[in-house]
Design a protein around this motif. Structure first.
Motif, PDB file in Angstrom:
ATOM      1  N   GLU A 128       1.152 -18.441 -64.623  1.00  0.00           N
ATOM      2  CA  GLU A 128      -0.248 -19.469 -64.258  1.00  0.00           C
ATOM      3  C   GLU A 128      -1.057 -18.326 -64.356  1.00  0.00           C
ATOM      4  O   GLU A 128      -1.573 -17.438 -64.046  1.00  0.00           O
ATOM      5  CB  GLU A 128      -0.042 -20.012 -63.270  1.00  0.00           C
ATOM      6  N   PHE A 129      -1.648 -18.867 -65.489  1.00  0.00           N
ATOM      7  CA  PHE A 129      -3.278 -18.415 -65.805  1.00  0.00           C
ATOM      8  C   PHE A 129      -4.198 -19.291 -66.067  1.00  0.00           C
ATOM      9  O   PHE A 129      -3.821 -19.945 -66.701  1.00  0.00           O
ATOM     10  CB  PHE A 129      -3.087 -17.094 -66.172  1.00  0.00           C
ATOM     11  N   GLU A 130      -5.591 -19.199 -65.677  1.00  0.00           N
ATOM     12  CA  GLU A 130      -6.553 -20.271 -66.609  1.00  0.00           C
ATOM     13  C   GLU A 130      -6.788 -18.876 -67.309  1.00  0.00           C
ATOM     14  O   GLU A 130      -7.998 -18.164 -67.498  1.00  0.00           O
ATOM     15  CB  GLU A 130      -7.630 -20.024 -65.044  1.00  0.00           C
ATOM     16  N   LYS A 131      -7.435 -20.090 -69.071  1.00  0.00           N
ATOM     17  CA  LYS A 131      -8.380 -19.009 -69.826  1.00  0.00           C
ATOM     18  C   LYS A 131      -9.946 -19.634 -69.578  1.00  0.00           C
ATOM     19  O   LYS A 131     -10.295 -20.425 -68.653  1.00  0.00           O
ATOM     20  CB  LYS A 131      -8.311 -20.746 -70.562  1.00  0.00           C
ATOM     21  N   ALA A 132     -10.328 -18.292 -70.021  1.00  0.00           N
ATOM     22  CA  ALA A 132     -11.509 -18.079 -70.039  1.00  0.00           C
ATOM     23  C   ALA A 132     -12.336 -19.517 -70.944  1.00  0.00           C
ATOM     24  O   ALA A 132     -12.076 -19.623 -71.651  1.00  0.00           O
ATOM     25  CB  ALA A 132     -11.924 -17.056 -69.943  1.00  0.00           C
ATOM     26  N   THR A 133     -13.460 -20.358 -70.343  1.00  0.00           N
ATOM     27  CA  THR A 133     -14.041 -21.291 -71.194  1.00  0.00           C
ATOM     28  C   THR A 133     -15.291 -20.564 -71.062  1.00  0.00           C
ATOM     29  O   THR A 133     -15.943 -21.921 -72.135  1.00  0.00           O
ATOM     30  CB  THR A 133     -14.763 -22.506 -70.100  1.00  0.00           C
ATOM     31  N   ARG A 134     -15.804 -19.703 -70.965  1.00  0.00           N
ATOM     32  CA  ARG A 134     -17.392 -19.562 -71.260  1.00  0.00           C
ATOM     33  C   ARG A 134     -17.249 -17.364 -71.612  1.00  0.00           C
ATOM     34  O   ARG A 134     -16.236 -16.860 -71.022  1.00  0.00           O
ATOM     35  CB  ARG A 134     -18.462 -19.286 -70.445  1.00  0.00           C
ATOM     36  N   PRO A 135     -18.080 -17.282 -72.319  1.00  0.00           N
ATOM     37  CA  PRO A 135     -18.155 -15.608 -72.976  1.00  0.00           C
ATOM     38  C   PRO A 135     -18.394 -15.355 -71.464  1.00  0.00           C
ATOM     39  O   PRO A 135     -19.331 -15.282 -70.547  1.00  0.00           O
ATOM     40  CB  PRO A 135     -19.309 -14.969 -73.427  1.00  0.00           C
ATOM     41  N   TYR A 136     -17.699 -13.983 -71.111  1.00  0.00           N
ATOM     42  CA  TYR A 136     -17.916 -12.654 -70.345  1.00  0.00           C
ATOM     43  C   TYR A 136     -17.824 -11.453 -70.989  1.00  0.00           C
ATOM     44  O   TYR A 136     -17.579 -11.192 -71.685  1.00  0.00           O
ATOM     45  CB  TYR A 136     -17.060 -13.366 -69.102  1.00  0.00           C
ATOM     46  N   GLU A 137     -18.855 -10.707 -69.775  1.00  0.00           N
ATOM     47  CA  GLU A 137     -18.580  -9.682 -70.329  1.00  0.00           C
ATOM     48  C   GLU A 137     -17.890  -8.349 -69.532  1.00  0.00           C
ATOM     49  O   GLU A 137     -17.236  -8.396 -68.792  1.00  0.00           O
ATOM     50  CB  GLU A 137     -20.014  -8.390 -69.996  1.00  0.00           C
ATOM     51  N   ILE A 138     -16.623  -7.943 -70.155  1.00  0.00           N
ATOM     52  CA  ILE A 138     -16.082  -7.281 -69.939  1.00  0.00           C
ATOM     53  C   ILE A 138     -16.342  -5.076 -70.376  1.00  0.00           C
ATOM     54  O   ILE A 138     -16.296  -4.657 -71.311  1.00  0.00           O
ATOM     55  CB  ILE A 138     -14.650  -7.370 -70.367  1.00  0.00           C
ATOM     56  N   THR A 139     -15.746  -4.186 -69.103  1.00  0.00           N
ATOM     57  CA  THR A 139     -16.018  -3.181 -69.434  1.00  0.00           C
ATOM     58  C   THR A 139     -14.665  -2.215 -69.242  1.00  0.00           C
ATOM     59  O   THR A 139     -14.316  -2.692 -68.129  1.00  0.00           O
ATOM     60  CB  THR A 139     -16.996  -2.375 -68.349  1.00  0.00           C
ATOM     61  N   ILE A 140     -14.366  -1.286 -70.652  1.00  0.00           N
ATOM     62  CA  ILE A 140     -13.367  -0.627 -70.365  1.00  0.00           C
ATOM     63  C   ILE A 140     -13.224   0.420 -70.360  1.00  0.00           C
ATOM     64  O   ILE A 140     -14.261   1.309 -71.076  1.00  0.00           O
ATOM     65  CB  ILE A 140     -11.964  -1.074 -71.374  1.00  0.00           C
ATOM     66  N   ILE A 141     -12.452   1.334 -69.853  1.00  0.00           N
ATOM     67  CA  ILE A 141     -12.656   2.376 -69.402  1.00  0.00           C
ATOM     68  C   ILE A 141     -11.635   3.350 -69.982  1.00  0.00           C
ATOM     69  O   ILE A 141     -10.645   3.104 -69.571  1.00  0.00           O
ATOM     70  CB  ILE A 141     -12.897   2.631 -68.115  1.00  0.00           C
ATOM     71  N   TYR A 142     -11.571   4.258 -71.376  1.00  0.00           N
ATOM     72  CA  TYR A 142     -10.427   4.564 -71.841  1.00  0.00           C
ATOM     73  C   TYR A 142     -11.361   6.344 -72.633  1.00  0.00           C
ATOM     74  O   TYR A 142     -12.239   6.067 -72.810  1.00  0.00           O
ATOM     75  CB  TYR A 142     -10.331   4.117 -73.499  1.00  0.00           C
ATOM     76  N   GLU A 143      -9.967   6.947 -71.983  1.00  0.00           N
ATOM     77  CA  GLU A 143     -11.027   8.390 -71.685  1.00  0.00           C
ATOM     78  C   GLU A 143     -12.108   8.767 -71.183  1.00  0.00           C
ATOM     79  O   GLU A 143     -12.720   9.718 -71.838  1.00  0.00           O
ATOM     80  CB  GLU A 143     -10.831   9.321 -73.587  1.00  0.00           C
ATOM     81  N   GLY A 144     -12.149   8.331 -70.701  1.00  0.00           N
ATOM     82  CA  GLY A 144     -13.668   8.140 -69.059  1.00  0.00           C
ATOM     83  C   GLY A 144     -14.343   7.687 -69.460  1.00  0.00           C
ATOM     84  O   GLY A 144     -15.175   7.804 -68.794  1.00  0.00           O
ATOM     85  N   GLU A 145     -14.447   7.045 -71.085  1.00  0.00           N
ATOM     86  CA  GLU A 145     -15.457   6.145 -71.298  1.00  0.00           C
ATOM     87  C   GLU A 145     -15.619   4.741 -71.690  1.00  0.00           C
ATOM     88  O   GLU A 145     -15.437   4.618 -71.791  1.00  0.00           O
ATOM     89  CB  GLU A 145     -15.767   6.863 -72.724  1.00  0.00           C
ATOM     90  N   PRO A 146     -16.717   4.449 -70.619  1.00  0.00           N
ATOM     91  CA  PRO A 146     -16.979   2.746 -70.666  1.00  0.00           C
ATOM     92  C   PRO A 146     -16.855   1.984 -72.142  1.00  0.00           C
ATOM     93  O   PRO A 146     -17.973   2.630 -72.685  1.00  0.00           O
ATOM     94  CB  PRO A 146     -17.722   2.784 -69.543  1.00  0.00           C
ATOM     95  N   LYS A 147     -16.646   1.607 -72.124  1.00  0.00           N
ATOM     96  CA  LYS A 147     -17.096   0.661 -73.602  1.00  0.00           C
ATOM     97  C   LYS A 147     -17.396  -1.140 -72.831  1.00  0.00           C
ATOM     98  O   LYS A 147     -16.408  -1.620 -72.781  1.00  0.00           O
ATOM     99  CB  LYS A 147     -16.370   0.185 -75.083  1.00  0.00           C
ATOM    100  N   THR A 148     -18.586  -1.646 -73.604  1.00  0.00           N
ATOM    101  CA  THR A 148     -18.781  -3.126 -72.756  1.00  0.00           C
ATOM    102  C   THR A 148     -19.018  -3.719 -73.750  1.00  0.00           C
ATOM    103  O   THR A 148     -19.684  -3.144 -74.392  1.00  0.00           O
ATOM    104  CB  THR A 148     -20.308  -2.544 -71.302  1.00  0.00           C
ATOM    105  N   PHE A 149     -18.389  -4.428 -73.626  1.00  0.00           N
ATOM    106  CA  PHE A 149     -18.726  -5.710 -74.557  1.00  0.00           C
ATOM    107  C   PHE A 149     -18.411  -7.241 -74.233  1.00  0.00           C
ATOM    108  O   PHE A 149     -18.013  -7.252 -72.761  1.00  0.00           O
ATOM    109  CB  PHE A 149     -17.484  -5.689 -75.949  1.00  0.00           C
ATOM    110  N   VAL A 150     -18.382  -8.454 -74.807  1.00  0.00           N
ATOM    111  CA  VAL A 150     -18.652  -9.972 -74.466  1.00  0.00           C
ATOM    112  C   VAL A 150     -17.448 -10.353 -75.035  1.00  0.00           C
ATOM    113  O   VAL A 150     -16.750  -9.794 -76.376  1.00  0.00           O
ATOM    114  CB  VAL A 150     -20.246 -10.718 -74.916  1.00  0.00           C
ATOM    115  N   VAL A 151     -16.794 -11.139 -74.553  1.00  0.00           N
ATOM    116  CA  VAL A 151     -15.193 -11.970 -74.791  1.00  0.00           C
ATOM    117  C   VAL A 151     -15.672 -13.094 -74.972  1.00  0.00           C
ATOM    118  O   VAL A 151     -16.100 -13.739 -73.881  1.00  0.00           O
ATOM    119  CB  VAL A 151     -14.180 -11.733 -73.531  1.00  0.00           C
TER     120      VAL A 151
END
Ligand code: FES
Length: 139
Positions: free
Chosen positions: A12-35
Protein backbone atom coordinates in the motif's frame (compact mmCIF):
# COMPACT_ATOMS: atom_id res chain seq x y z
CA UNK A 1 11.69 -3.82 -17.48
CA UNK A 2 8.26 -3.44 -15.97
CA UNK A 3 6.11 -6.07 -14.37
CA UNK A 4 4.78 -7.39 -11.13
CA UNK A 5 5.68 -10.16 -8.74
CA UNK A 6 2.87 -12.70 -8.32
CA UNK A 7 4.46 -13.99 -5.11
CA UNK A 8 4.04 -10.83 -3.08
CA UNK A 9 1.14 -8.72 -1.96
CA UNK A 10 1.17 -5.30 -3.65
CA UNK A 11 2.29 -2.81 -1.02
CA UNK A 12 0.00 0.00 0.00
CA UNK A 13 1.24 3.47 -0.76
CA UNK A 14 -0.06 6.99 -0.94
CA UNK A 15 0.58 8.93 -4.14
CA UNK A 16 2.06 12.41 -3.88
CA UNK A 17 -0.51 15.09 -4.62
CA UNK A 18 1.75 18.13 -4.69
CA UNK A 19 5.29 18.83 -5.85
CA UNK A 20 8.02 18.10 -3.32
CA UNK A 21 11.77 18.42 -3.12
CA UNK A 22 14.04 15.40 -3.20
CA UNK A 23 17.79 15.11 -2.82
CA UNK A 24 19.48 11.99 -4.17
CA UNK A 25 23.07 11.44 -3.08
CA UNK A 26 24.89 9.49 -5.76
CA UNK A 27 28.66 9.01 -5.85
CA UNK A 28 28.71 11.23 -2.75
CA UNK A 29 27.23 14.12 -4.75
CA UNK A 30 23.79 15.43 -3.77
CA UNK A 31 21.40 16.24 -6.60
CA UNK A 32 18.30 18.18 -5.57
CA UNK A 33 15.21 18.64 -7.70
CA UNK A 34 11.43 18.86 -7.49
CA UNK A 35 9.19 15.86 -8.12
CA UNK A 36 5.92 16.89 -9.72
CA UNK A 37 3.15 14.28 -9.29
CA UNK A 38 1.85 15.02 -12.77
CA UNK A 39 5.08 13.52 -14.19
CA UNK A 40 4.64 10.20 -12.33
CA UNK A 41 5.28 7.46 -13.37
CA UNK A 42 8.51 8.28 -15.20
CA UNK A 43 9.76 4.99 -16.61
CA UNK A 44 7.51 2.34 -15.09
CA UNK A 45 10.13 0.46 -13.09
CA UNK A 46 9.12 -0.17 -9.52
CA UNK A 47 6.01 1.24 -7.90
CA UNK A 48 4.76 4.45 -9.55
CA UNK A 49 6.46 7.39 -7.86
CA UNK A 50 8.97 5.15 -6.09
CA UNK A 51 12.57 6.21 -5.55
CA UNK A 52 13.54 3.92 -8.42
CA UNK A 53 10.91 5.44 -10.70
CA UNK A 54 12.13 8.94 -9.78
CA UNK A 55 15.79 8.01 -10.32
CA UNK A 56 15.03 6.60 -13.75
CA UNK A 57 13.10 9.72 -14.65
CA UNK A 58 16.10 11.87 -13.80
CA UNK A 59 18.91 9.75 -15.27
CA UNK A 60 20.28 8.76 -11.88
CA UNK A 61 21.59 5.18 -12.09
CA UNK A 62 20.03 2.91 -9.48
CA UNK A 63 20.51 -0.79 -9.96
CA UNK A 64 17.30 -2.79 -10.30
CA UNK A 65 18.25 -6.26 -11.40
CA UNK A 66 14.78 -7.73 -10.99
CA UNK A 67 13.12 -4.84 -12.81
CA UNK A 68 11.57 -3.37 -9.70
CA UNK A 69 9.38 -6.29 -8.63
CA UNK A 70 10.82 -6.99 -5.16
CA UNK A 71 12.87 -10.01 -6.14
CA UNK A 72 16.40 -8.74 -5.43
CA UNK A 73 18.00 -6.11 -3.21
CA UNK A 74 20.09 -4.24 -5.75
CA UNK A 75 17.90 -1.12 -5.51
CA UNK A 76 18.89 -0.65 -1.85
CA UNK A 77 18.84 3.00 -0.78
CA UNK A 78 19.18 4.77 2.56
CA UNK A 79 16.54 7.37 3.40
CA UNK A 80 18.51 10.01 5.33
CA UNK A 81 15.61 12.47 5.80
CA UNK A 82 11.88 12.37 5.26
CA UNK A 83 11.27 8.69 6.02
CA UNK A 84 7.94 9.59 7.63
CA UNK A 85 6.67 10.69 4.21
CA UNK A 86 7.26 7.22 2.77
CA UNK A 87 5.01 4.17 2.78
CA UNK A 88 5.82 1.53 5.35
CA UNK A 89 8.08 -1.33 4.29
CA UNK A 90 6.21 -4.61 4.01
CA UNK A 91 7.49 -7.85 5.52
CA UNK A 92 8.43 -8.96 1.97
CA UNK A 93 10.55 -5.82 1.52
CA UNK A 94 12.22 -6.26 4.91
CA UNK A 95 13.00 -9.89 4.04
CA UNK A 96 14.66 -8.82 0.78
CA UNK A 97 16.53 -6.01 2.52
CA UNK A 98 18.23 -8.55 4.76
CA UNK A 99 20.14 -9.62 1.64
CA UNK A 100 21.40 -6.08 0.99
CA UNK A 101 24.99 -5.31 1.94
CA UNK A 102 25.18 -2.55 4.54
CA UNK A 103 21.51 -2.79 5.51
CA UNK A 104 20.64 -0.07 8.07
CA UNK A 105 17.53 0.93 10.02
CA UNK A 106 16.99 3.63 7.36
CA UNK A 107 17.38 1.25 4.43
CA UNK A 108 14.64 0.76 1.87
CA UNK A 109 14.31 -0.86 -1.50
CA UNK A 110 14.12 1.94 -4.04
CA UNK A 111 11.47 0.17 -6.11
CA UNK A 112 9.12 -0.15 -3.11
CA UNK A 113 9.67 3.13 -1.29
CA UNK A 114 7.12 5.75 -2.37
CA UNK A 115 7.27 9.25 -0.85
CA UNK A 116 3.88 10.93 -0.47
CA UNK A 117 5.34 14.40 -0.86
CA UNK A 118 4.39 15.65 2.61
CA UNK A 119 7.99 16.69 3.26
CA UNK A 120 11.31 16.95 1.50
CA UNK A 121 13.30 13.77 1.39
CA UNK A 122 16.99 12.92 1.21
CA UNK A 123 18.01 9.53 -0.19
CA UNK A 124 21.50 8.08 -0.54
CA UNK A 125 22.46 5.41 -3.02
CA UNK A 126 25.14 3.42 -1.17
CA UNK A 127 28.46 3.24 -2.99
CA UNK A 128 28.60 -0.52 -2.61
CA UNK A 129 25.24 -0.84 -4.27
CA UNK A 130 26.19 0.54 -7.63
CA UNK A 131 26.75 -1.75 -10.58
CA UNK A 132 26.24 -4.74 -8.32
CA UNK A 133 25.80 -7.11 -11.22
CA UNK A 134 28.75 -5.86 -13.24
CA UNK A 135 31.13 -5.78 -10.27
CA UNK A 136 30.30 -9.17 -8.82
CA UNK A 137 32.98 -11.65 -9.91
CA UNK A 138 31.81 -14.81 -11.60
CA UNK A 139 32.60 -18.05 -9.82
S1 FES B 1 14.77 -3.76 -8.16
FE1 FES B 1 14.75 -5.73 -7.34
S2 FES B 1 13.88 -5.42 -5.42
FE2 FES B 1 13.93 -3.43 -6.20
Amino acid sequence: MAGSNPYIKTPEFEKATRPYEITIIYEGEPKTFVVDPKDIPYERSGLPGSILDICEGHDIPLEHTCGGVLACSTCHVIVREGEDSCNEATDDELDQLEEAPGNTSKSRLGCQCVPNGSSRIVVEIPRWNRNAVKETPHE
